[in-house]
Scaffold this motif. Structure first.
Motif, mmCIF file in Angstrom:
data_model
loop_
_atom_site.group_PDB
_atom_site.id
_atom_site.type_symbol
_atom_site.label_atom_id
_atom_site.label_comp_id
_atom_site.label_asym_id
_atom_site.label_seq_id
_atom_site.Cartn_x
_atom_site.Cartn_y
_atom_site.Cartn_z
ATOM 1 N N GLN A 48 0.849 -1.189 0.000
ATOM 2 C CA GLN A 48 0.000 0.000 0.000
ATOM 3 C C GLN A 48 0.886 1.240 0.000
ATOM 4 O O GLN A 48 2.051 1.190 0.377
ATOM 5 C CB GLN A 48 -0.891 0.026 1.236
ATOM 6 N N GLU A 49 0.256 2.343 -0.413
ATOM 7 C CA GLU A 49 0.965 3.612 -0.401
ATOM 8 C C GLU A 49 1.182 4.057 1.038
ATOM 9 O O GLU A 49 0.299 3.932 1.881
ATOM 10 C CB GLU A 49 0.145 4.657 -1.146
ATOM 11 N N MET A 50 2.368 4.568 1.313
ATOM 12 C CA MET A 50 2.728 5.035 2.648
ATOM 13 C C MET A 50 3.665 6.212 2.477
ATOM 14 O O MET A 50 4.377 6.301 1.486
ATOM 15 C CB MET A 50 3.391 3.891 3.401
ATOM 16 N N GLU A 51 3.654 7.110 3.444
ATOM 17 C CA GLU A 51 4.571 8.253 3.401
ATOM 18 C C GLU A 51 5.468 8.213 4.626
ATOM 19 O O GLU A 51 5.027 7.878 5.723
ATOM 20 C CB GLU A 51 3.779 9.561 3.356
ATOM 21 N N VAL A 52 6.737 8.552 4.404
ATOM 22 C CA VAL A 52 7.733 8.581 5.472
ATOM 23 C C VAL A 52 8.269 10.003 5.563
ATOM 24 O O VAL A 52 8.538 10.642 4.538
ATOM 25 C CB VAL A 52 8.906 7.615 5.175
ATOM 26 N N PHE A 53 8.419 10.486 6.801
ATOM 27 C CA PHE A 53 8.931 11.837 7.000
ATOM 28 C C PHE A 53 10.450 11.778 7.053
ATOM 29 O O PHE A 53 11.038 11.283 7.998
ATOM 30 C CB PHE A 53 8.357 12.435 8.289
ATOM 31 N N ARG A 54 11.070 12.252 5.992
ATOM 32 C CA ARG A 54 12.530 12.276 5.882
ATOM 33 C C ARG A 54 12.962 13.626 5.352
ATOM 34 O O ARG A 54 12.344 14.167 4.442
ATOM 35 C CB ARG A 54 13.038 11.192 4.926
ATOM 36 N N PHE A 55 14.033 14.160 5.926
ATOM 37 C CA PHE A 55 14.615 15.435 5.478
ATOM 38 C C PHE A 55 13.558 16.549 5.446
ATOM 39 O O PHE A 55 13.450 17.299 4.481
ATOM 40 C CB PHE A 55 15.302 15.281 4.117
ATOM 41 N N ASN A 56 12.760 16.610 6.508
ATOM 42 C CA ASN A 56 11.744 17.649 6.706
ATOM 43 C C ASN A 56 10.636 17.698 5.652
ATOM 44 O O ASN A 56 10.066 18.739 5.386
ATOM 45 C CB ASN A 56 12.391 19.035 6.823
#
Length: 188
Positions: A48-56
């Protein structure tokens, strides 16, 4: 309004994501929901689509086994305490209803719902009468939806008549007594 414009309206809805942190425990990735403090295996969200918080900033990708996320040509691996968010699924009957209505009715329904501080992802229940009239030439009926934004409840009745023209009437009623009625009519 094309499919891309409709998708944009979906993307800017509030409460569209489940947000939390991830942690590797006993060689399994566990997702901790920040709102409810509930833990679940990240494997429930594989492919599934997922978002990760990286580099602000949030980076959108697809989750694979062992905490691997694919961002097109780039692949990264999750780290303990990474902030992630997963898009909530829409209730199936609401999703189908939104596909059925005209672009104009779709836009006015979503924008008025948002004005009342509700999101399509706040939907608790949707009865879609249109699904049962799929093969009929003349379509008349009412769809019912209930939304909860954690502060108020909104009941929406969608009265429709599709035959010689397309008539969509949305009646929004909040638990505080506030009411809003919009109507769209398109001639064939």
């Amino acid at each position: 309004m094309n499919r891309q414009q409709r998708t944009k309206l979906y993307e800017f809805q509030t409460r569209a994501f489940i947000e939390g942190n991830v942690e590797s425990i006993n060689d399994q990735w566990v997702f901790f929901d920040v709102e409810t403090d509930e833990a679940s295996l990240l494997d429930e969200f594989l492919h599934q689509e997922m978002e990760v918080f990286r580099f602000n900033r949030w980076k959108k990708g697809i989750l694979f086994e062992n905490g691997k996320i694919s961002f097109g040509d780039e692949i990264i691996f999750l780290k303990n305490q990474d902030q992630v968010r997963i898009r909530k699924p829409l209730i199936y009957s609401l999703d189908k209803l939104l596909e059925e209505i005209s672009d104009d009715a779709f836009y006015h329904f979503i924008s008025n719902l948002n004005t009342l501080k509700f999101s399509i992802f706040d939907c608790l229940y949707c009865y879609n009468q249109l699904e049962f009239l799929e093969n009929q030439e003349r379509k008349n009926g009412v769809n019912f939806m209930i939304f909860d934004n954690q502060e108020e409840i909104c009941n929406v009745q969608h009265h429709f008549s599709y035959f010689e023209g397309k008539s969509d009437r949305f009646e929004f009623t909040l638990n505080n007594g506030k009411r809003l009625v919009i109507e769209k009519y398109l001639k064939k």
